[in-house]
Design an enzyme around this catalytic site. Structure first.
Site, short mmCIF file in Angstrom:
data_model
loop_
_atom_site.label_atom_id
_atom_site.label_comp_id
_atom_site.label_asym_id
_atom_site.label_seq_id
_atom_site.Cartn_x
_atom_site.Cartn_y
_atom_site.Cartn_z
N LYS A 215 0.85 -1.21 0.00
CA LYS A 215 0.00 0.00 0.00
C LYS A 215 0.89 1.26 0.00
O LYS A 215 0.62 2.22 -0.73
CB LYS A 215 -0.95 -0.02 1.21
CG LYS A 215 -2.03 -1.11 1.09
CD LYS A 215 -2.86 -1.32 2.34
CE LYS A 215 -3.80 -2.51 2.17
NZ LYS A 215 -4.65 -2.82 3.32
N GLN B 191 -4.48 -1.79 9.67
CA GLN B 191 -4.42 -3.09 9.00
C GLN B 191 -4.97 -4.19 9.92
O GLN B 191 -4.60 -4.27 11.10
CB GLN B 191 -2.97 -3.40 8.58
CG GLN B 191 -2.80 -4.66 7.75
CD GLN B 191 -3.43 -4.57 6.35
OE1 GLN B 191 -3.63 -3.50 5.80
NE2 GLN B 191 -3.77 -5.71 5.79
N ASP C 4 -10.83 2.87 4.34
CA ASP C 4 -11.15 1.44 4.24
C ASP C 4 -12.66 1.23 4.10
O ASP C 4 -13.11 0.13 3.73
CB ASP C 4 -10.71 0.70 5.52
CG ASP C 4 -9.45 -0.14 5.30
OD1 ASP C 4 -9.22 -0.58 4.16
OD2 ASP C 4 -8.72 -0.35 6.29
#
Ligand code: GUN
Length: 290
Positions: free
Chosen positions: A52, A96, A119
């Site tokens: 990412k 994460q 997200d």
């Protein structure tokens, strides 16, 4: 059989984003800045977060990786989240997953400001997604939609079977495929571990999306001739012939299923890169929404 090449499609998207970032910079606007929090992190999570960060570099975003120890308390993590929520330099950030067992994922998801939740995991953003209001869409399901769109796959009126009801993939995937939109307008069956006649239901799918989290779970007898198959799974299995000592496989038995279907996404190089491209799209829209 057409390969749904997520790697190539993600590269195309990243080039488009890079052009937009150049324009933002030329106009004297802020450069999008994504932060990622990684708590501890097994090999796989570290690999994903690094990918990412690397994608941010490619599209011209700024990025910050906050790598904290696996023994960090829930309170310390929530304080870090609050810091990022209030940091004007950061446009969006992710935590994460999975997190260490002593940390409550639901609490963490709620703590991220919905405005920075690139997200798309916050209940407010999930609610907006369900209502078809503009918001950050969860990266993996949105990556799948973008892939279907760019390959001109008709979804309207089709029977889409999703295997797996996770909060971050299966459930939102089923909602997005059923929504009034393009892609969308599919008749969706969301299946899971308690579903009876799973094989028979899968074999009726025009579009089969496997997000079950079990290696090679989807076999050829579960797939209708000419179906579109999307493999969201990613598993590391030992392979002594590889330098890393492992190879990646998906939820779908690619070798046999690919002989039957019209389209299939490979693992690696399918949904994985699309998830990252989708996160980049959300981060850019965090700037645009400001
Ligand atoms: N772990 C697996 N997929 C994801 C994702 O899309 N976002 C985050 N934050 N963690 C993940």
């Amino acid at each position: 059989m057409v390969l749904l090449d997520g790697k190539k499609t993600a590269q195309d998207i990243q080039l488009e984003i890079a052009e937009k970032v150049k324009c933002l910079k030329a106009d004297g606007k802020k450069t999008p800045h994504l932060a990622a929090i990684l708590v501890g992190g097994d090999g796989a999570s570290l690999t994903y977060v690094n990918a990412k960060v690397k994608a941010c570099e490619k599209v011209g975003f700024e990025s910050t990786l906050v790598h904290i120890d696996a023994t960090t308390s829930e309170e310390d993590l929530l304080n870090k989240i609050d810091e990022l929520n209030n940091d004007d330099a950061i446009d969006g950030f992710i935590v994460q997953l999975p997190l260490p067992k002593h940390i409550d994922e639901a609490k963490v998801t709620l703590a991220v400001s919905p405005r920075k939740d690139v997200d798309g995991f916050h209940p407010e953003n999930i609610g907006k997604m369900c209502l078809n209001l503009p918001t950050f869409l969860p990266a993996t399901p949105n990556g799948v939609l973008e892939m279907l769109k760019r390959y001109n796959i008709e979804t309207s009126g089709k029977h889409c079977v999703v295997i797996g009801r996770s909060h971050i993939v299966g459930s939102p995937m089923s909602i997005l495929m059923a929504r009034n939109g393009n892609p969308g307008n599919a008749t969706v069956t969301l299946t899971h571990s308690r579903t009876s006649n799973l094989k028979e239901i899968c074999a009726t799918a025009d579009i089969l999306i496997a997000a079950v989290g079990r290696p090679l779970f989807v076999t050829a007898d579960m797939v209708k001739e000419g179906a579109v198959v999307v493999d969201v799974g990613i598993h590391r299995v030992e392979d002594s012939s590889k330098k890393s000592g492992f190879k990646l496989i998906g939820d779908v038995d690619f070798a046999n299923v690919s002989e039957k279907c019209s389209h299939i996404s490979p693992v690696p190089g399918g949904v994985g890169p699309m998830t990252i491209a989708s996160l980049m799209m959300n981060t850019l829209s965090a700037i645009e929404l400001k």
